[in-house]
Design an enzyme around this catalytic site. Structure first.
Site, PDB file in Angstrom:
ATOM      1  N   ALA A 122      39.564  24.664  86.182  1.00  0.00           N
ATOM      2  CA  ALA A 122      40.176  23.502  85.531  1.00  0.00           C
ATOM      3  C   ALA A 122      39.206  22.772  84.622  1.00  0.00           C
ATOM      4  CB  ALA A 122      40.721  22.547  86.599  1.00  0.00           C
ATOM      5  N   GLY A 172      41.633  19.548  74.872  1.00  0.00           N
ATOM      6  CA  GLY A 172      42.072  20.943  74.930  1.00  0.00           C
ATOM      7  C   GLY A 172      40.984  21.823  74.346  1.00  0.00           C
ATOM      8  N   SER A 230      46.378  26.887  85.437  1.00  0.00           N
ATOM      9  CA  SER A 230      46.994  28.078  86.036  1.00  0.00           C
ATOM     10  C   SER A 230      46.645  28.140  87.522  1.00  0.00           C
ATOM     11  CB  SER A 230      46.502  29.349  85.347  1.00  0.00           C
ATOM     12  OG  SER A 230      46.836  29.318  83.988  1.00  0.00           O
ATOM     13  N   GLY A 251      69.900  43.865  67.922  1.00  0.00           N
ATOM     14  CA  GLY A 251      70.482  42.703  68.615  1.00  0.00           C
ATOM     15  C   GLY A 251      70.243  42.743  70.113  1.00  0.00           C
ATOM     16  N   GLU A 284      42.342  30.003  76.935  1.00  0.00           N
ATOM     17  CA  GLU A 284      40.924  30.424  76.951  1.00  0.00           C
ATOM     18  C   GLU A 284      40.346  30.463  75.535  1.00  0.00           C
ATOM     19  OE1 GLU A 284      39.656  33.422  79.595  1.00  0.00           O
ATOM     20  OE2 GLU A 284      41.112  32.843  81.129  1.00  0.00           O
ATOM     21  N   GLY A 285      40.695  29.444  74.771  1.00  0.00           N
ATOM     22  CA  GLY A 285      40.262  29.334  73.379  1.00  0.00           C
ATOM     23  C   GLY A 285      41.363  29.844  72.475  1.00  0.00           C
TER      24      GLY A 285
HETATM   25  C1  LIG Z   1      50.280  28.425  80.206  1.00  0.00           C
HETATM   26  C2  LIG Z   1      48.927  27.789  80.077  1.00  0.00           C
HETATM   27  C3  LIG Z   1      47.967  28.023  81.056  1.00  0.00           C
HETATM   28  C4  LIG Z   1      46.712  27.411  80.953  1.00  0.00           C
HETATM   29  N1  LIG Z   1      45.793  27.600  81.957  1.00  0.00           N
HETATM   30  C5  LIG Z   1      44.633  26.874  81.936  1.00  0.00           C
HETATM   31  C6  LIG Z   1      43.722  26.930  83.040  1.00  0.00           C
HETATM   32  O1  LIG Z   1      43.928  27.647  84.013  1.00  0.00           O
HETATM   33  N2  LIG Z   1      42.625  26.133  83.007  1.00  0.00           N
HETATM   34  C7  LIG Z   1      42.354  25.320  81.950  1.00  0.00           C
HETATM   35  O2  LIG Z   1      41.348  24.612  81.992  1.00  0.00           O
HETATM   36  N3  LIG Z   1      43.187  25.259  80.879  1.00  0.00           N
HETATM   37  C8  LIG Z   1      44.315  26.022  80.846  1.00  0.00           C
HETATM   38  N4  LIG Z   1      45.180  25.956  79.779  1.00  0.00           N
HETATM   39  C9  LIG Z   1      44.839  25.137  78.640  1.00  0.00           C
HETATM   40  C10 LIG Z   1      44.508  25.957  77.377  1.00  0.00           C
HETATM   41  O3  LIG Z   1      43.263  26.576  77.514  1.00  0.00           O
HETATM   42  C11 LIG Z   1      44.616  25.003  76.180  1.00  0.00           C
HETATM   43  O4  LIG Z   1      46.000  24.749  75.984  1.00  0.00           O
HETATM   44  C12 LIG Z   1      44.001  25.589  74.936  1.00  0.00           C
HETATM   45  O5  LIG Z   1      42.605  25.644  75.061  1.00  0.00           O
HETATM   46  C13 LIG Z   1      44.328  24.777  73.671  1.00  0.00           C
HETATM   47  O6  LIG Z   1      44.166  23.417  73.868  1.00  0.00           O
HETATM   48  P1  LIG Z   1      45.362  22.419  73.476  1.00  0.00           P
HETATM   49  O7  LIG Z   1      46.596  22.957  74.091  1.00  0.00           O
HETATM   50  O8  LIG Z   1      44.971  21.048  73.828  1.00  0.00           O
HETATM   51  O9  LIG Z   1      45.496  22.570  71.911  1.00  0.00           O
HETATM   52  P2  LIG Z   1      44.711  21.686  70.830  1.00  0.00           P
HETATM   53  O10 LIG Z   1      43.254  21.753  71.094  1.00  0.00           O
HETATM   54  O11 LIG Z   1      45.356  20.349  70.741  1.00  0.00           O
HETATM   55  O12 LIG Z   1      45.004  22.495  69.496  1.00  0.00           O
HETATM   56  C14 LIG Z   1      46.114  22.229  68.624  1.00  0.00           C
HETATM   57  C15 LIG Z   1      45.969  23.133  67.394  1.00  0.00           C
HETATM   58  O13 LIG Z   1      44.773  22.779  66.679  1.00  0.00           O
HETATM   59  C16 LIG Z   1      43.933  23.915  66.542  1.00  0.00           C
HETATM   60  N5  LIG Z   1      42.546  23.536  66.705  1.00  0.00           N
HETATM   61  C17 LIG Z   1      42.026  22.573  67.510  1.00  0.00           C
HETATM   62  N6  LIG Z   1      40.705  22.507  67.381  1.00  0.00           N
HETATM   63  C18 LIG Z   1      40.352  23.455  66.495  1.00  0.00           C
HETATM   64  C19 LIG Z   1      39.118  23.861  65.927  1.00  0.00           C
HETATM   65  N7  LIG Z   1      37.946  23.295  66.251  1.00  0.00           N
HETATM   66  N8  LIG Z   1      39.141  24.845  65.005  1.00  0.00           N
HETATM   67  C20 LIG Z   1      40.310  25.443  64.654  1.00  0.00           C
HETATM   68  N9  LIG Z   1      41.494  25.080  65.149  1.00  0.00           N
HETATM   69  C21 LIG Z   1      41.525  24.103  66.048  1.00  0.00           C
HETATM   70  C22 LIG Z   1      44.349  24.865  67.681  1.00  0.00           C
HETATM   71  O14 LIG Z   1      44.015  26.212  67.395  1.00  0.00           O
HETATM   72  C23 LIG Z   1      45.833  24.615  67.730  1.00  0.00           C
HETATM   73  O15 LIG Z   1      46.488  25.402  66.781  1.00  0.00           O
HETATM   74  C24 LIG Z   1      46.417  26.597  79.850  1.00  0.00           C
HETATM   75  C25 LIG Z   1      47.386  26.392  78.848  1.00  0.00           C
HETATM   76  C26 LIG Z   1      48.623  26.958  78.958  1.00  0.00           C
HETATM   77  C27 LIG Z   1      49.642  26.690  77.872  1.00  0.00           C
END
Ligand SMILES: Cc1cc2nc3c(=O)[nH]c(=O)nc-3n(C[C@H](O)[C@H](O)[C@H](O)COP(=O)(O)OP(=O)(O)OC[C@H]3O[C@@H](n4cnc5c(N)ncnc54)[C@H](O)[C@@H]3O)c2cc1C
Length: 385
Positions: free
Chosen positions: A123, A130, A157, A340, A363-364
């Site tokens: 976590a 994010g 997750s 379809g 994971e990025g």
């Molecule tokens: C189903 C699911 C399971 C997950 N499981 C885990 C888990 O087990 N543990 C955990 O810790 N997290 C988990 N996550 C979190 C996940 O790793 C994040 O959602 C992800 O890293 C993106 O962060 P965000 O959703 O806040 O998007 P944001 O960071 O808000 O990004 C929004 C948009 O901006 C772009 N962006 C942001 N910053 C940059 C940058 N510097 N350069 C280029 N583009 C950028 C992104 O690519 C994206 O298109 C999970 C997410 C989901 C949906």
């Protein structure tokens, strides 16, 4: 293509495939529909020693490497990546422990993971942190008898299902990212509860949930490595785990390719199976080529890690980015081959497309990972090597 897997790797791969086909396939649509955590299948995986694959022998594991783990994730994902991610998230949740844990911590936690008695979780993400993991607000204040954790983690997750959580929190707010640390938190610790369970597009059998910490006290011995190591640990954990996301993507794409070929063989239009049409053949040929290219890259990166590579941030990011883009493309094309029917829930390819999307996000995101790859290229140019 023959990847010349060892006999042990072939056994692991075949066993994972058998579990996927016999136990997951009959229930995957129902698990997806009901968003039901697959506890019965976790038990099957445990009974078949699948959780031992990524745990060293001295902690009751089989001592497999990154490639062994990727083989299991790929085979499970070929049938249902929602189930596969419950397994893979447990590996993710133990990676910090494996890389940085003390002997006592490993002895305490890893045998229960190896036996499948306990699932794990990692976590770092928060509502306002994010991609920008340096913006986390969860704190772990040092007190006389341990660390007092306060804050909320989002989108985790295995949240609510796992027993063991590696949580990244600030032990020194004044230092920003350098003040973050990694702590082990057990499920029933007072002050640790679970919030919103997400209703998702794909991987719906998995649990994605909020973790809420309110004056949650964990003992000092639950600190992994040293205070201030939280972000280095997070980056290293993801370097190790991203080939697994790539394997998830390859498995989904392989499943979609097979479904598309089967359908194209039996769907008759103009008096012939549609697989006889050049337009469909070109699509299938491109899909098959992309899946194999993604698999070859994942296996190569996994073998490099298992071979003792020191720095593989770039390769690991490439593997995840390439394979996840392939999965999204191949699953979308698979729906097109179905016409379809592919749009309907009666067939598995729409689920595969929904499941593929997440591999480009977690994971990025692929956007930030492309920046990571480019930044490594810039460094290399500067060094002229
Ligand atoms: C189903 C699911 C399971 C997950 N499981 C885990 C888990 O087990 N543990 C955990 O810790 N997290 C988990 N996550 C979190 C996940 O790793 C994040 O959602 C992800 O890293 C993106 O962060 P965000 O959703 O806040 O998007 P944001 O960071 O808000 O990004 C929004 C948009 O901006 C772009 N962006 C942001 N910053 C940059 C940058 N510097 N350069 C280029 N583009 C950028 C992104 O690519 C994206 O298109 C999970 C997410 C989901 C949906």
């Amino acid at each position: 293509m023959d990847y010349f897997l060892t006999e042990e790797q072939k056994t692991i791969k075949n066993l994972a495939r058998r579990i996927a086909e016999e136990r997951i396939l009959p229930v995957r649509a129902e698990l997806d529909e009901k968003e039901e955590f697959p506890w019965d299948i976790m038990k099957d995986l445990a009974d078949s020693d699948m959780f031992r694959v990524f745990i060293p022998e001295e902690y009751d594991g089989l001592g497999g490497g990154c490639l062994d783990l990727c083989l299991v994730i790929e085979e499970l994902s070929r049938v249902c990546s929602g189930v596969a991610i419950c397994y893979a998230a447990t590996s993710l949740g133990t990676t910090a422990l494996l890389l940085y844990g003390t002997e006592e911590q490993k002895q305490k936690y890893l045998p229960d993971v190896a036996s499948g008695k306990k699932l794990a979780s990692f976590a770092v993400t928060e509502p306002t942190a994010g991609t920008d993991i340096g913006a986390i607000k969860t704190t772990a204040e040092k007190v006389s008898d341990g660390y007092l954790i306060n804050g909320t983690k989002q989108f985790i997750s295995n949240g609510g299902e796992a027993e063991i959580y590696t949580v990244i929190a600030l032990t020194d707010k004044s230092k920003g990212a350098r003040g973050a640390s990694a702590l082990l938190v057990e499920k029933d610790t007072p002050g640790f509860t679970f919030g919103k369970k997400e209703n998702k597009l794909g991987i719906r059998a998995s649990s994605t949930r909020e973790l809420i910490f309110r004056d949650c006290l964990v003992p000092e011995e639950n600190l992994i490595s040293k205070e201030g190591m939280g972000f280095i640990i997070t980056l290293k954990v993801f370097d190790h785990s991203r080939p697994g996301i790539g394997a998830q993507a390859v498995g989904i794409a392989q499943g979609a390719l097979e479904a598309a070929v089967d359908y194209a063989r039996q769907r008759i239009q103009f008096g012939h199976p549609v697989i006889a049409l050049p337009a469909v053949q070109i699509k299938l040929a491109d899909m098959a080529t992309q899946v194999e290219a993604a698999r070859a890259l994942i296996y190569a990166v996994a073998r490099s890690i298992d071979g003792g590579a020191k720095n593989f941030t770039e390769e690991s990011a490439m593997a995840k980015v390439f394979a996840s883009d392939v999965a999204m493309h191949v699953t979308t094309e698979a729906i097109q081959v179905f016409g379809g029917a592919g749009y309907m829930r009666d067939y598995p390819v729409e689920k595969m497309m929904r499941d593929a999307k997440i591999t480009q996000i977690y994971e990025g995101t692929n956007e930030v990972l492309r920046e990571t790859i480019a930044s490594e290229l810039r460094k290399r140019k500067a060094r002229r090597d």
